[in-house]
Enzyme design. Structure first.
Site, short mmCIF file in Angstrom:
data_model
loop_
_atom_site.label_atom_id
_atom_site.label_comp_id
_atom_site.label_asym_id
_atom_site.label_seq_id
_atom_site.Cartn_x
_atom_site.Cartn_y
_atom_site.Cartn_z
N GLY A 270 0.82 -1.20 0.00
CA GLY A 270 0.00 0.00 0.00
C GLY A 270 0.85 1.24 0.00
N GLU A 273 7.01 3.72 4.55
CA GLU A 273 7.27 4.84 5.44
C GLU A 273 8.70 5.35 5.43
OE1 GLU A 273 7.84 1.10 8.11
OE2 GLU A 273 6.55 1.71 6.45
N GLU A 307 1.33 5.72 7.47
CA GLU A 307 2.74 5.87 7.09
C GLU A 307 3.39 7.05 7.81
OE1 GLU A 307 3.95 3.39 5.56
OE2 GLU A 307 1.97 2.56 5.16
#
Length: 886
Positions: A270, A273, A307
């Site tokens: 998805g 980070e 994130e």
């Protein structure tokens, strides 16, 4: 840490050892080229003080080509090292504790279809290094407990890549000879290699300024492919709200001068980070009313927050080894859930969280892929980015918050941030912070981290009307899971309430038999007997309120009690849960009838309750929509547990939904008029709730064979001014009521209008892939030949094949076995291209042993065929081996 040295090696937590050598600083230079990128790294290597001088040094690699190696500025002698594409070994490193290594490698981003390391997406360069992608860039001790300060110089053709981004803060940029340019980035915060990131490309951006609570200015930017940046405005708004919320709720302030997000169209996950440079699947960045549904907007808000929150829970404090993955992911999921609950509706958010947990994690816990939140071993770490680590991991953090209470939980989090800032931490260290802050003993609670499976709580109740007391007997059981036959007792916190038919919430005069604080009860033994005294009438028992604990409650309650809870419980979650339980019982009864060759059985109480709920304007629309959304086919199959017949479940569920629709159809128009959204499209939780209620009622009306509902559904498809309503109507036509000609027309119209928008076409693919039944298999084979389909794009594979395998039980599990053949053929073709995505598709087979015999044999046949495929990737081989129980 034990490093992989052979295919399929089992890595065990008990074998962890700290690295012999760490890397203090990393200076990287990338000379970007589509097929011949040169990577130069200058490393300050430090030998651990407990490691003997001259100890062999081993660095990880993956499909690398070494160009040169220098030690302390001099080319290494050929006999002093050994190199393969997978490993670099210095046989006799310098005996000094600190020395310099210079490594030059050559890589091919264009051919990197695995999308790990440095690769190309839409003509742009980007990276993905978690969990072990950095070793595909240069030789390095690619493990999370090696924390280094990075400086990155990026060189590229300015026309091809005018934007060059790296971790940390920008330092310098300028021109080079031959139409090339450079940019230098420095991250002052030590980080593991999995957080390294680089982006180079022809991108556009939107920007904003943010000032932290201490007055620090931060430049925010979101980069997209050309022509798409206007659709990133909602993502920017979500980012700013996330930053402010994290300061206010957790006291976590951003720590760099810039925060950049880049949206790419080819991404295995998805989002990622990476410190100061988050790289996102563009699905979780791009949205406008004409292309995004309410679910898309909610997903963007959640993932942006997730994130960003990693900046502290994952980056500033990372995990010591990959066994501790839940320490960053479960904790951060909890934080993003709390953010969403504060931004939207806490009751609706909690129900949504549990629906996801039950659909994915409970199924995982009940099958061959079950593993603890903190596993003790693995073969391929990429296969442990699971619902257990993420969603169940978040539930464990939530349980800690419940056990300690808000003040002590906040104190424990503050201590964790102070004590471990800059560390690579463990679950034990995390829990110790809460023990110290709350003066609590969490030793029994720790079993939640080390034991797989979903606990089962058998419950019985008896009411003594003479003595005015209610007695509950509760037992805890945890079934055997792979590798764990014997289980320890858990500390299970459960909230319990009593609901009276006349008096509403009942407060007993006294409670005996168990440790408790108010309505919170601590189940720590095998069996407990709880006595509620001074109960004037027989109550309906509201168990595990707000889903305090991720357990299955085995409690036989009458329809009268479930109706009372569904209509009167002050706990919104248990109102929803009671109606779901009543519906599930009715559906399973119909399943049994269907399998005996009889007609499904109606339960008029369901319709009565639903009609009362949708007409209650004191309840928010989103909550009412969830109340009348019944359990899905996969969840019903989990409840059935054995000898599952997907066709019987489908027939029973469709019948029950139709009965529900018939009951509410007389009210549908009036309720719709009272809950019409504002003119235009507003991406707010309140307006999304109205749209959800209206569309759910309309779907039930169609299932009830209402001609009015069908006509309205067609009009909605033709006239909708936003993608949410357009996609909902398109789904109804394709799945529920469209004739062959209506469906063909809708499919063609949707494709013609949105064929150039990849994210909308993902919806087009997935809606067709989830149309129930075997007929969809041929449709999918045709769609695989569509010009917009590509095996190299994970979103497209997930939208077509993933949606079919995970969300179309009657298609995937068709009795002919053709669904298994389709998916296994795709996995075989996809595995050498992108092993991670192939392995995720394989998990669709995880419940094969629960199917009825004919389907079970066919599924096993296709799994064994895949298992025998030569050169199967480690990712896929690991999943197949675990699913088959080999």
């Amino acid at each position: 840490m034990v490093l992989r040295t052979e295919q399929g090696q089992i890595i065990k937590l008990k074998d962890y050892r700290k690295p012999d050598y760490s890397v203090e600083t990393v200076e990287l230079t990338f000379k970007l080229d589509p097929e011949k990128t040169v990577v130069s790294s200058i490393l300050t290597v430090v030998r651990d003080k407990e490691t003997a001088p001259g100890t062999k040094l081993k660095f990880d690699g993956d499909e690398l080509s070494l160009v040169s190696l220098k030690i302390n500025g001099r080319f290494a002698k050929p006999e002093s090292y050994t190199t393969t594409s997978e490993e670099l070994v210095l046989h006799k490193p310098p005996r000094t504790r600190r020395f310099m290594l210079e490594i030059e490698t050559r890589i091919n981003p264009q051919s990197n279809t695995k999308l790990m390391g440095l690769y190309r997406s839409g003509g742009n360069y980007c990276t993905q290094c978690e969990a072990d992608g950095f070793r595909r860039i240069t030789y390095f001790p690619d493990r999370p407990d090696v924390l280094s300060v990075y400086t990155t110089r990026i060189e590229a053709n300015k026309k091809e890549a005018p934007i060059l981004l790296g971790n940390g803060n920008p330092v310098e940029s300028g021109k080079l000879d031959g139409d090339r340019h450079y940019s230098i980035w420095h991250d002052p915060h030590p980080k593991p290699s999995y957080l390294f990131a680089l982006v180079g490309g022809d991108l556009e951006s939107i920007q904003s300024d943010y000032v932290t609570s201490s007055g620090r200015p931060v430049k925010l930017a979101i980069y997209t492919e050309k022509g798409k940046s206007a659709s990133a405005e909602y993502a920017m708004d979500a980012l700013i709200r996330s930053m402010r919320w994290d300061e206010e709720v957790f006291g976590c302030e951003y720590d760099l001068d810039v925060f950049n997000i880049v949206a790419v169209s080819d991404f295995n996950m998805g989002a990622m980070e990476n410190k100061g440079l988050n790289i996102f699947n563009d699905k979780y960045v791009l949205a406008n009313p004409q292309t995004a549904t309410d679910a898309d907007y909610a997903g963007i808000e959640r993932v942006i927050a997730h994130e960003y929150f990693h900046n502290w829970t994952g980056n500033r404090i990372t995990c010591r080894d990959w066994f501790q993955l839940c320490l960053k992911e479960g904790l951060t999921v909890y934080r993003d859930q709390e953010f969403t609950a504060d931004q939207r509706s806490r009751a609706v958010q909690r129900i949504s969280e549990v629906r996801t947990l039950k659909a994915h994690q409970f199924a995982e816990d009940a099958g061959p892929l079950a593993h603890p939140v903190r596993p003790s071993q693995y073969r391929e770490i990429n296969n442990f980015y699971t619902a257990t680590v993420y969603e169940k991991g978040a539930e464990l953090v939530r349980m800690i918050a419940v056990l300690l209470g808000p003040a002590k939980f906040k104190k424990g989090m503050d201590l964790y941030f102070r004590r471990h800032d800059g560390d690579a931490a463990t679950v034990e260290e995390f829990l110790k912070c809460f023990e110290d802050a709350g003066k609590s003993d969490l030793s029994q609670f720790f079993n939640w981290y080390t034991q797989a499976g979903t606990p089962n709580l058998p419950v019985s109740a008896s009411y003594d009307k003479v003595d005015k007391k209610l007695t509950l007997e509760i037992e805890q059981n945890l079934a055997a899971t792979p590798g764990q036959s014997r289980k320890k007792l858990m500390h299970i916190p459960v909230r319990i309430g009593l609901i009276g038919g006349k008096s509403g919430e009942i407060t007993p005069s006294k409670i005996t038999g168990i440790s408790h604080e108010g309505d919170l009860f601590h189940l720590t033994r095998r069996q407990h007997k709880i006595v509620f005294h001074g109960v004037e009438e027989r109550p309906a028992v509201s168990l595990n309120r707000a889903f305090t604990t991720p357990v299955n409650v085995d409690f036989s309650q009458s329809e009268t009690d479930l109706r009372s809870l569904a209509l009167n419980d002050s706990d919104p979650f248990n109102r929803w849960q009671a109606f779901q339980k009543l519906a599930t019982q009715s559906i399973l009864s119909s399943v049994r009838s269907v399998r005996r060759g009889k007609a499904p059985r109606a339960n008029p109480r369901l319709g009565e309750i639903a009609a009362e709920i949708i007409g209650d304007e004191t309840l928010e629309p989103a909550f009412r929509a969830l109340m009348i959304t019944l359990p899905g086919e996969n969840e019903i199959a989990q409840t059935a547990a054995r000898s599952v017949d997907p066709d019987a479940i489908f027939k029973a569920l469709r019948f029950t939904l139709g009965e529900l629709g018939t009951a509410i159809e007389p009210q549908r128009t009036a309720v719709t008029e009272k809950n019409r959204p504002e003119a235009g499209f507003v991406a707010s939780a309140a307006e999304a709730g109205k749209r959800s209620l209206i569309n759910q009622m309309l779907s039930l009306g169609v299932l009830a064979d209402s001609s009015d509902a069908e006509a309205e559904s067609i009009r909605q498809f033709e006239n909708a001014t936003n993608m949410n309503d357009r996609a909902a109507a398109f789904t109804r036509i394709v799945h529920l009521h469209g004739s062959r000609s209506q469906t063909a027309k809708a499919v063609e119209t949707f494709s013609r209008e949105f064929g150039q928008d990849a994210l909308v076409m993902d919806k087009w693919f997935s809606i067709q892939a989830t149309a129930p039944g075997e007929k969809t298999i041929q449709v999918i084979r045709q769609l695989m030949q569509h010009g917009s389909f590509s095996f190299s794009n994970p979103n497209r594979v997930r939208s077509l094949i993933g949606a079919f395998a995970m969300s179309n039980p009657t298609g995937f599990h068709t009795a002919s076995g053709k669904g298994y053949a389709l998916v296994s053929d795709v996995i075989a073709e996809l595995d050498p291209i992108n092993p991670q995505v192939a392995a995720r598709l394989l998990t669709s087979f995880r419940s094969w042993k629960s199917l009825e015999e004919q389907r079970r044999k066919l599924a096993q046949l296709h799994l064994e065929k895949l298992a025998g495929k030569p050169n199967l990737s480690r990712d896929s081989a690991d999943i197949i081996q675990r699913i088959l129980g080999a």
